[in-house]
Scaffold this active site. Structure first.
Site, short mmCIF file in Angstrom:
data_model
loop_
_atom_site.label_atom_id
_atom_site.label_comp_id
_atom_site.label_asym_id
_atom_site.label_seq_id
_atom_site.Cartn_x
_atom_site.Cartn_y
_atom_site.Cartn_z
N ASP A 196 -0.55 -6.66 -1.99
CA ASP A 196 -0.17 -8.07 -2.17
C ASP A 196 -1.18 -9.03 -1.55
O ASP A 196 -1.89 -8.68 -0.61
CB ASP A 196 1.17 -8.27 -1.45
CG ASP A 196 2.24 -8.83 -2.37
OD1 ASP A 196 3.43 -8.70 -2.06
OD2 ASP A 196 1.85 -9.40 -3.41
N HIS A 253 -7.87 -10.91 -7.71
CA HIS A 253 -7.59 -9.58 -8.31
C HIS A 253 -8.87 -8.74 -8.34
O HIS A 253 -8.84 -7.55 -8.04
CB HIS A 253 -7.06 -9.76 -9.74
CG HIS A 253 -5.74 -10.46 -9.81
ND1 HIS A 253 -4.74 -10.28 -8.90
CD2 HIS A 253 -5.26 -11.39 -10.69
CE1 HIS A 253 -3.69 -11.02 -9.21
NE2 HIS A 253 -4.00 -11.71 -10.29
N LEU A 269 -8.27 14.26 -2.95
CA LEU A 269 -7.30 13.16 -2.95
C LEU A 269 -6.80 12.87 -4.36
O LEU A 269 -7.59 12.86 -5.32
CB LEU A 269 -7.97 11.88 -2.40
CG LEU A 269 -7.17 10.59 -2.49
CD1 LEU A 269 -6.13 10.52 -1.38
CD2 LEU A 269 -8.06 9.37 -2.44
N GLU A 277 8.08 5.95 6.38
CA GLU A 277 7.78 4.95 7.43
C GLU A 277 7.11 3.74 6.76
O GLU A 277 6.21 3.91 5.94
CB GLU A 277 6.84 5.56 8.46
CG GLU A 277 7.43 6.72 9.25
CD GLU A 277 8.56 6.29 10.19
OE1 GLU A 277 9.41 7.14 10.49
OE2 GLU A 277 8.60 5.10 10.61
C1 LIG Z 1 -3.80 -3.60 -13.46
C2 LIG Z 1 -4.68 -3.35 -12.29
C3 LIG Z 1 -4.79 -4.33 -11.28
C4 LIG Z 1 -5.61 -4.10 -10.22
N1 LIG Z 1 -5.71 -5.05 -9.21
C5 LIG Z 1 -6.59 -4.95 -8.07
C6 LIG Z 1 -5.86 -4.46 -6.86
C7 LIG Z 1 -4.86 -5.46 -6.36
C8 LIG Z 1 -3.61 -5.50 -7.17
C9 LIG Z 1 -3.62 -6.10 -8.50
C10 LIG Z 1 -4.87 -6.24 -9.22
N2 LIG Z 1 -6.30 -2.91 -10.16
N3 LIG Z 1 -7.15 -2.41 -9.23
C11 LIG Z 1 -7.51 -1.18 -9.63
C12 LIG Z 1 -6.88 -0.87 -10.83
C13 LIG Z 1 -6.96 0.37 -11.58
C14 LIG Z 1 -5.85 0.83 -12.30
C15 LIG Z 1 -5.91 2.04 -12.97
C16 LIG Z 1 -7.07 2.77 -12.92
F1 LIG Z 1 -7.14 3.96 -13.57
C17 LIG Z 1 -8.18 2.33 -12.23
C18 LIG Z 1 -8.13 1.13 -11.54
C19 LIG Z 1 -6.12 -1.98 -11.17
N4 LIG Z 1 -5.33 -2.18 -12.22
#
Ligand SMILES: Cc1cc(N2CCCCCC2)n2ncc(-c3ccc(F)cc3)c2n1
Length: 258
Positions: A38, A55, A149, A225
């Site tokens: 967040d 983002h 991981l 936790e």
């Molecule tokens: C929708 C969304 C939003 C998103 N944010 C960045 C992190 C903060 C929260 C919201 C925005 N991130 N960050 C990495 C991914 C992702 C998802 C799947 C994947 F296989 C590889 C990377 C991602 N996907």
């Protein structure tokens, strides 16, 4: 923070990150860490930047935290990237968010292969755009034999719908004679969730000062936790993750017992 080490009280705040990592590795490392990431919009607003800049910076933090979690020996890292409620956001923001997996995987997949990281997801991928699905499925396919991981993305995920779907499947099996009423136990429901193959989270981290679960792994977090921080996700660092793990290691988990 003081730690007892070799019979002596050590003020670990005076140690380097590397020294603290070495000490932390001598105690139980949470096998499964879940993170509600967040504060991205607020991070951007503080800098008079568009929300999507937060983002994008948040995506870089996912990369940084994945590296450190892998180095710490965490087995599963689940990150709440997009909830079922996030579709209500303005279309341009959703479109940008749906391109982040493509960018992340395009740039980070080689390193994840080197680090033996496996990419998985929980949630319903069917509503994701084709380019997002393609990047995700290719990454899961390419990394599926990796044994390090597990980087588990919660994408278009909602815990209540996950539980309703699990119950529907179980009810259908009872109707089909595959299950009896006696078979319906907590373990049975757990085995019908998307996380059935994963250990339950040991540690949940939520950033930006929000203190709520937001429909995230409600069943799975029963004995987890919780660690909350005011740090905004784009500012979250190795130091923050290590602090959360050190704090986790100070707690004695009772699982409801004494
Ligand atoms: C929708 C969304 C939003 C998103 N944010 C960045 C992190 C903060 C929260 C919201 C925005 N991130 N960050 C990495 C991914 C992702 C998802 C799947 C994947 F296989 C590889 C990377 C991602 N996907």
């Amino acid at each position: 923070m003081f730690k007892k080490l070799l019979g002596k009280q050590i003020n670990i705040d005076t140690l380097s990150l590397e020294e603290r990592v070495a000490i932390a590795k001598n105690e139980p490392i949470p096998a499964h860490v879940a993170i509600i990431m967040d504060g991205n919009g607020r991070w951007a607003k503080k800098r008079a930047m568009p929300r999507v800049a937060g983002h994008h910076e948040g995506m870089k933090t996912v990369r940084k935290v994945t590296r450190f979690a892998s180095d710490l020996g965490i087995k599963v890292l689940t990150v709440y990237a997009f909830s079922t409620e996030n579709w209500k956001r303005p279309k341009p923001e959703v479109d940008f968010l749906m391109r982040l997996p493509v960018e992340f995987l395009g740039s980070f997949l080689p390193e994840m292969m080197e680090r033996n990281v496996r990419v998985e997801m929980i949630g319903d991928p069917s509503l994701l755009p084709a380019h997002t699905q393609k990047a995700l499925f290719e990454a899961m396919e390419e990394t599926k034999y990796n044994t390090g991981l597990i980087l588990n993305f919660a994408l278009n995920y909602g815990s209540r719908s996950e539980m309703v779907n699990a119950m529907k499947t179980m009810l259908q099996k009872v109707q089909d004679g595959q299950l009896t009423m006696q078979d319906i136990t907590e373990e049975c429901l757990t085995s019908h969730l998307m996380t059935a193959h994963l250990p339950e989270p040991d540690l949940l981290i939520r950033t930006s000062g929000e203190v709520r679960l937001s429909n995230f792994m409600l069943w799975q977090l029963a004995y987890t936790e919780f660690w909350f921080t005011d740090t905004l996700w784009p500012d979250f660092s190795e130091e923050n993750l290590l602090k959360a793990v050190e704090n986790y290691q100070k707690r004695n988990r009772r699982y409801g017992g004494l």
